[in-house]
Design an enzyme around this catalytic site. Structure first.
Site, short mmCIF file in Angstrom:
data_model
loop_
_atom_site.label_atom_id
_atom_site.label_comp_id
_atom_site.label_asym_id
_atom_site.label_seq_id
_atom_site.Cartn_x
_atom_site.Cartn_y
_atom_site.Cartn_z
N ALA A 16 10.79 23.60 24.94
CA ALA A 16 10.97 24.66 25.94
C ALA A 16 12.35 25.31 25.82
CB ALA A 16 10.77 24.09 27.34
N ARG A 91 5.63 12.06 19.92
CA ARG A 91 5.55 10.79 19.19
C ARG A 91 6.91 10.45 18.58
NH1 ARG A 91 2.79 11.38 13.21
NH2 ARG A 91 3.42 13.54 12.86
N ASN A 104 -1.11 11.00 27.31
CA ASN A 104 -0.99 12.44 27.58
C ASN A 104 -2.24 13.11 28.13
OD1 ASN A 104 1.69 12.47 26.88
ND2 ASN A 104 1.35 13.20 24.80
N GLN A 111 -3.78 19.18 34.90
CA GLN A 111 -3.40 20.60 34.76
C GLN A 111 -4.64 21.49 34.60
OE1 GLN A 111 -0.24 20.82 31.84
NE2 GLN A 111 1.17 19.73 33.20
N VAL A 128 0.30 22.90 23.52
CA VAL A 128 1.22 22.47 22.46
C VAL A 128 1.36 20.94 22.48
CG1 VAL A 128 3.62 22.62 21.63
CG2 VAL A 128 2.48 24.66 22.54
N GLY A 129 1.36 20.36 23.67
CA GLY A 129 1.55 18.91 23.83
C GLY A 129 0.47 18.15 23.08
N ASN A 130 0.87 17.09 22.38
CA ASN A 130 -0.07 16.35 21.53
C ASN A 130 -0.81 15.23 22.25
OD1 ASN A 130 0.10 17.53 18.94
ND2 ASN A 130 2.21 16.78 18.76
N ASP A 158 1.50 24.55 11.72
CA ASP A 158 0.97 24.11 10.41
C ASP A 158 0.77 25.32 9.49
OD1 ASP A 158 0.53 21.32 11.44
OD2 ASP A 158 -0.80 22.42 12.78
N ARG A 161 4.13 26.37 8.30
CA ARG A 161 4.64 25.42 7.30
C ARG A 161 3.98 25.67 5.95
NH1 ARG A 161 4.04 20.27 11.46
NH2 ARG A 161 6.20 20.28 12.19
N HIS A 186 -4.80 19.33 14.67
CA HIS A 186 -3.36 19.31 14.42
C HIS A 186 -2.95 17.84 14.29
CE1 HIS A 186 0.90 19.99 14.58
NE2 HIS A 186 1.02 19.25 15.66
P1 NAD Z 1 10.36 16.46 25.17
O1 NAD Z 1 10.19 15.02 25.50
O2 NAD Z 1 11.68 16.98 24.75
O3 NAD Z 1 9.91 17.33 26.44
C1 NAD Z 1 8.73 17.09 27.12
C2 NAD Z 1 8.95 17.48 28.55
O4 NAD Z 1 7.70 17.38 29.21
C3 NAD Z 1 9.92 16.54 29.29
O5 NAD Z 1 10.92 17.30 29.95
C4 NAD Z 1 9.02 15.81 30.27
O6 NAD Z 1 9.68 15.46 31.48
C5 NAD Z 1 7.95 16.87 30.50
N1 NAD Z 1 6.71 16.37 31.10
C6 NAD Z 1 6.15 15.14 30.98
N2 NAD Z 1 5.06 15.05 31.75
C7 NAD Z 1 4.91 16.25 32.35
C8 NAD Z 1 3.97 16.77 33.27
N3 NAD Z 1 2.96 16.03 33.72
N4 NAD Z 1 4.14 18.04 33.70
C9 NAD Z 1 5.16 18.79 33.26
N5 NAD Z 1 6.09 18.35 32.40
C10 NAD Z 1 5.96 17.09 31.94
O7 NAD Z 1 9.21 16.82 24.10
P2 NAD Z 1 9.09 18.09 23.16
O8 NAD Z 1 9.80 17.80 21.88
O9 NAD Z 1 9.40 19.32 23.91
O10 NAD Z 1 7.52 18.01 22.80
C11 NAD Z 1 6.54 18.25 23.79
C12 NAD Z 1 5.15 18.00 23.22
O11 NAD Z 1 4.85 18.93 22.19
C13 NAD Z 1 4.96 16.61 22.58
O12 NAD Z 1 3.69 16.11 22.93
C14 NAD Z 1 5.00 16.91 21.09
O13 NAD Z 1 4.34 15.94 20.35
C15 NAD Z 1 4.28 18.23 21.07
N6 NAD Z 1 4.45 19.06 19.86
C16 NAD Z 1 3.36 19.75 19.41
C17 NAD Z 1 3.45 20.56 18.29
C18 NAD Z 1 2.25 21.32 17.76
O14 NAD Z 1 2.37 21.90 16.66
N7 NAD Z 1 1.12 21.39 18.44
C19 NAD Z 1 4.67 20.67 17.63
C20 NAD Z 1 5.78 19.96 18.11
C21 NAD Z 1 5.65 19.14 19.23
C1 LMR Z 2 4.69 18.47 14.65
O1 LMR Z 2 3.74 18.78 13.94
O2 LMR Z 2 5.87 18.60 14.28
C2 LMR Z 2 4.44 17.96 16.04
O3 LMR Z 2 3.07 17.84 16.28
C3 LMR Z 2 5.18 16.75 16.35
C4 LMR Z 2 4.58 15.54 15.66
O4 LMR Z 2 4.38 14.53 16.32
O5 LMR Z 2 4.32 15.63 14.45
#
Ligand code: NAD
Ligand code: LMR
Length: 332
Positions: A16, A91, A104, A111, A128-130, A158, A161, A186
């Protein structure tokens, strides 16, 4: 112009922090579109979120008309036009993304219900969240009043990349490479496919396989590099990718709202209709075209050879398995 209401969850987190900057600057919804930002995080993170709000204010973004930081889903989801659902546990080294499923998926059930109750019915949701695909599936399931087409999962990172790997190999700019496809989940089973990708070299457009002239690489190291890139970033940074994930989220939502040009397609995790023999009713990443009406369509008629078919099945099977696990977690 009325402000568009944009929700970012996980607003105090890593992704964010980059994402909010680009959204507030106008990179996603355009340079003339005012914004109201809804920022959701959990209660213990409200202090950190306050700091993020201070910084957003201090950026003095002309388009940013309102900031609503909250830990309350009702406040966060009310009347929103677009949602970046980022908030979830990332992760750590040694974990697979599906290891996050039990932790998760419940966030996305809750939501989904909040979207159903409080959001606009034409809201566009990017998860976005995994594990992103399965979380998007669950979110949509618990928001039955919102069309399934309005839910998507992010595989744009992806795609970016893969595009970057090809551009570096061919020593061209990333903007000279187009139509790289990510099929499926993903996860490390995803299938990055360049058989339909094109590249412009000194003004001449050719197929990427013809330009690379190394099928062994394209069917081997190229695929595994993209599949394992998330893990490689975690190993190096000790944190999961954030800047590149935020950029990909912006690319995804911008293209959804503005459309993609004729002859071009992008990859998005969307509800599967069984195209190309994929399992129906999972969120599977497909190549899609997007018109000016914010509607995506799965690209049809691509030739899929036996190698590709096999890869597409492996990742589809994983999605079916994740879906089953997620549904059992949500019943608890
Ligand atoms: P982070 O831990 O820095 O931030 C996550 C935030 O989510 C934290 O501030 C946490 O308090 C908050 N959170 C937790 N539960 C919540 C809820 N119920 N409601 C609202 N907020 C909540 O993590 P990040 O690095 O920002 O990554 C976030 C997610 O995105 C992870 O699951 C990560 O694996 C995923 N991700 C996905 C991709 C993709 O390509 N799809 C790429 C990178 C990361
Ligand atoms: C990524 O692809 O970078 C994210 O999904 C984070 C992860 O766990 O790999």
């Amino acid at each position: 112009m009325d402000p568009i209401r944009v929700l970012v969850t996980g607003a105090a987190g890593q992704i964010a922090y980059s994402l909010l900057y680009s959204v507030a600057k106008g990179d996603v919804f355009g340079p003339n579109q005012p914004l109201s930002l809804h920022l959701l995080d959990i209660a213990p993170m409200m202090g950190v979120l306050e700091g993020v709000v201070m910084e957003l204010n201090d950026c003095a973004f002309p388009l940013l008309r309102e900031i609503i930081p909250t830990a309350d889903e009702k406040v966060a989801f009310s009347d929103i036009d677009a949602a970046f659902l980022v908030g979830a546990m990332p992760r750590r080294e040694g974990m697979e993304r599906k290891d996050l499923l039990a932790a998760n998926v419940k966030i996305f059930k809750s939501q989904g219900k909040a979207l159903d109750q409080y959001a606009k019915k034409d809201v566009k949701v990017l998860v976005v969240g995994n594990p992103a695909n399965t979380n998007a599936f669950i979110c949509s399931k618990y928001a039955p009043s919102i069309p399934k087409e309005n839910f998507s999962a992010m595989t744009r990172l992806d795609q970016n990349r893969a595009t970057s790997q090809i551009a570096n190999l061919l020593k061209v700019n990333v903007s000279d490479v187009a139509n790289v496809i990510i099929w499926g989940n993903h996860s490390s089973t995803q299938y990055p496919d360049v058989s339909h990708a094109i590249v412009s070299i000194n003004g001449t457009v050719t197929g990427v396989p013809d330009a690379v002239k190394d099928d062994g690489y394209l069917q081997g190291e190229f695929i595994t590099t993209v599949q394992k890139r998330g893990a490689a970033v975690i190993a190096a940074r000790k944190l999961s990718s954030a800047m590149s994930a935020a950029k990909a989220a912006c690319d995804h939502m911008r293209d959804w709202f503005a459309g993609v040009s004729e002859g071009r397609f992008v990859s998005m995790g969307v509800i599967s209709d069984g195209s190309y023999g994929t399992p129906k009713d999972v969120i599977y990443s497909f190549p899609v075209t997007i018109g000016p009406n914010k509607k995506w369509n799965i690209v049809q008629g691509l030739q899929v050879n036996d190698f590709s078919q096999e890869k597409m099945k492996i990742t589809g099977d994983e999605l079916l398995q994740e879906k089953e696990e997620a549904l059992s977690v949500c019943q608890d």
